[in-house]
Design a protein around this motif. Structure first.
Motif, short mmCIF file in Angstrom:
data_model
loop_
_atom_site.label_atom_id
_atom_site.label_comp_id
_atom_site.label_asym_id
_atom_site.label_seq_id
_atom_site.Cartn_x
_atom_site.Cartn_y
_atom_site.Cartn_z
N PHE A 167 38.99 86.46 64.95
CA PHE A 167 38.04 86.24 66.03
C PHE A 167 36.96 85.22 65.64
O PHE A 167 36.56 84.37 66.45
CB PHE A 167 37.39 87.57 66.42
N SER A 168 36.50 85.28 64.39
CA SER A 168 35.45 84.36 63.95
C SER A 168 35.91 82.91 64.03
O SER A 168 35.10 82.01 64.32
CB SER A 168 35.01 84.69 62.52
N GLU A 169 37.19 82.65 63.80
CA GLU A 169 37.70 81.28 63.88
C GLU A 169 37.71 80.78 65.32
O GLU A 169 37.52 79.59 65.58
CB GLU A 169 39.09 81.17 63.27
N ARG A 170 37.93 81.68 66.24
CA ARG A 170 37.91 81.30 67.66
C ARG A 170 36.47 80.98 68.11
O ARG A 170 36.25 80.05 68.90
CB ARG A 170 38.52 82.41 68.50
N ARG A 214 21.24 72.80 66.98
CA ARG A 214 21.40 74.23 66.72
C ARG A 214 22.84 74.55 66.35
O ARG A 214 23.11 75.30 65.41
CB ARG A 214 20.99 75.03 67.96
N LEU A 215 23.79 73.96 67.07
CA LEU A 215 25.20 74.23 66.82
C LEU A 215 25.65 73.63 65.49
O LEU A 215 26.48 74.23 64.78
CB LEU A 215 26.04 73.68 67.97
N LEU A 216 25.12 72.47 65.14
CA LEU A 216 25.46 71.87 63.85
C LEU A 216 24.99 72.77 62.71
O LEU A 216 25.68 72.93 61.70
CB LEU A 216 24.85 70.48 63.73
N ASP A 217 23.81 73.36 62.85
CA ASP A 217 23.33 74.30 61.83
C ASP A 217 24.28 75.49 61.68
O ASP A 217 24.56 75.94 60.56
CB ASP A 217 21.93 74.81 62.19
N SER A 218 24.77 76.00 62.82
CA SER A 218 25.74 77.11 62.76
C SER A 218 26.98 76.71 61.99
O SER A 218 27.51 77.48 61.18
CB SER A 218 26.14 77.54 64.18
N ILE A 219 27.46 75.50 62.24
CA ILE A 219 28.68 75.02 61.58
C ILE A 219 28.45 74.79 60.09
O ILE A 219 29.29 75.15 59.26
CB ILE A 219 29.15 73.73 62.29
N LYS A 220 27.30 74.23 59.72
CA LYS A 220 27.01 73.97 58.32
C LYS A 220 26.87 75.26 57.51
O LYS A 220 27.17 75.28 56.31
CB LYS A 220 25.75 73.12 58.20
N TYR A 221 26.42 76.32 58.15
CA TYR A 221 26.22 77.59 57.45
C TYR A 221 27.17 78.66 57.98
O TYR A 221 26.84 79.84 58.01
CB TYR A 221 24.76 78.03 57.59
N TRP A 222 28.37 78.21 58.34
CA TRP A 222 29.33 79.15 58.92
C TRP A 222 29.75 80.24 57.94
O TRP A 222 30.08 81.35 58.35
CB TRP A 222 30.56 78.40 59.43
N HIS A 223 29.74 79.95 56.66
CA HIS A 223 30.10 80.96 55.66
C HIS A 223 29.17 82.16 55.72
O HIS A 223 29.53 83.25 55.29
CB HIS A 223 30.08 80.35 54.26
N ILE A 224 27.99 81.97 56.29
CA ILE A 224 27.05 83.09 56.48
C ILE A 224 27.19 83.66 57.89
O ILE A 224 27.33 84.87 58.08
CB ILE A 224 25.59 82.62 56.24
N GLU A 225 27.17 82.78 58.89
CA GLU A 225 27.16 83.24 60.28
C GLU A 225 28.45 83.94 60.67
O GLU A 225 28.43 84.85 61.51
CB GLU A 225 26.90 82.07 61.23
N LYS A 226 29.57 83.55 60.09
CA LYS A 226 30.85 84.12 60.52
C LYS A 226 30.92 85.63 60.32
O LYS A 226 31.73 86.30 60.97
CB LYS A 226 32.01 83.45 59.80
N GLU A 227 30.08 86.16 59.45
CA GLU A 227 30.10 87.60 59.18
C GLU A 227 29.78 88.42 60.43
O GLU A 227 30.18 89.57 60.54
CB GLU A 227 29.11 87.95 58.06
N GLN A 228 29.03 87.83 61.36
CA GLN A 228 28.70 88.58 62.58
C GLN A 228 29.79 88.48 63.65
O GLN A 228 29.70 89.12 64.69
CB GLN A 228 27.37 88.09 63.16
N TRP A 229 30.83 87.68 63.37
CA TRP A 229 31.90 87.50 64.35
C TRP A 229 33.25 87.96 63.79
O TRP A 229 34.28 87.38 64.09
CB TRP A 229 32.01 86.04 64.76
N LEU A 230 33.25 89.00 63.00
CA LEU A 230 34.49 89.47 62.40
C LEU A 230 35.37 90.25 63.36
O LEU A 230 36.53 90.49 63.09
CB LEU A 230 34.18 90.32 61.15
N SER A 231 34.81 90.68 64.47
CA SER A 231 35.59 91.45 65.44
C SER A 231 35.13 91.11 66.85
O SER A 231 34.14 90.39 67.04
CB SER A 231 35.45 92.95 65.19
N ASP A 232 35.86 91.62 67.82
CA ASP A 232 35.53 91.42 69.23
C ASP A 232 34.08 91.86 69.48
O ASP A 232 33.67 92.95 69.11
CB ASP A 232 36.49 92.25 70.08
N THR A 233 33.30 91.00 70.08
CA THR A 233 31.88 91.28 70.29
C THR A 233 31.49 90.95 71.73
O THR A 233 32.34 90.70 72.58
CB THR A 233 31.01 90.42 69.35
#
Length: 248
Positions: A139-142, A161-180
């Motif tokens: 899900f996080s990849e989607r 804002r979106l570029l910051d999310s992409i640059k720090y995706w290794h941190i942010e992706k943790e909140q998108w590990l499942s259907d949300t």
């Protein structure tokens, strides 16, 4: 200079380019988009928003865009970049043919082009993820794919804002590990307006009698090129970070 240093330089140049003052095309597109937004009836705007929402939900929760291409987990960055370029060449040809075909059909087929082009871009992004070694079954990849899509067609503030999310995706992706609640909390109206602002001027030319086919092909060619540049560099940023983590 090794290949990773070359990529780091190219990514840095791309980031600077992302925040340059808008050129005439972007200014014209924004101006036209603003006028169109006032002219389009609310019912039509609702249809456009619903179309975007449907396609994005399919990207998040469906299997329609999941590629048959296996995840290239052992490919080095240089080989991944080359395969990404080959993949893009294929999808750009598809988009150009689709734009020329619908452009030749005038306004009615021009409306068909709107969801068709988004679908082409989504399929390209899903395959691109697998080229760089990221499995779209997660899900996080989607969510990452949608952020890349939004960043490409956003205004400067949202783009940062979106570029910051992409640059720090290794941190942010943790909140998108499942259907949300991601799709329910998304600002759909802003999403569709910014997307339309980015492509309106080019797609309007597609509906003009006599030049529709040429304009449609040109519009889709340039729109796909913008997406390629953003998407490849977004995945390059991730690979540079992830490859460094593996070596550390």
């Amino acid at each position: 200079m090794n290949y990773e240093h070359k990529v780091q330089r190219e990514v840095a140049e791309w980031e600077q380019k992302m925040f340059k003052p808008p050129g005439w095309m972007e200014k014209a597109s924004k101006s036209v988009g603003g006028r169109i937004n006032h002219l389009i009836p609310p019912k039509v705007q609702n249809v456009i928003t619903t179309t975007i929402r449907s396609i994005v939900r399919t990207a998040l929760f469906g299997a329609e865009y999941t590629p048959r291409r296996p995840v290239q987990s052992t490919m080095d960055l240089e080989a991944a970049d080359q395969e990404a370029k080959d993949l893009f060449a294929l999808y750009q040809k598809i988009a150009v043919a689709e734009g020329a075909g619908t452009g030749a059909g005038g306004i009615i087929l021009g409306m068909v082009d709107f969801p068709a082009l988004i679908a082409i871009k989504m399929k390209f992004l899903f395959e691109l993820a697998h080229v760089y070694g990221y499995d779209t079954k997660h899900f996080s990849e989607r969510v990452f794919i949608l952020k890349v899509f939004q960043m490409t067609f956003s205004g400067p503030d949202n783009r940062a804002r979106l570029l910051d999310s992409i640059k720090y995706w290794h941190i942010e992706k943790e909140q998108w590990l499942s259907d949300t609640e991601y799709s329910r909390t998304m600002d759909w109206e802003t999403f569709q307006i910014e997307y339309r602002d980015a492509i309106d001027f080019r797609k309007m030319l597609q509906m003009l009698p006599g030049i529709g086919a040429i304009a449609g092909a040109w519009a889709n060619y340039t729109i796909l090129e913008e997406l390629r540049e953003s998407a490849m560099n977004a995945y390059r940023l991730r690979r540079l970070h992830d490859d460094f983590e593996v070596r550390s």
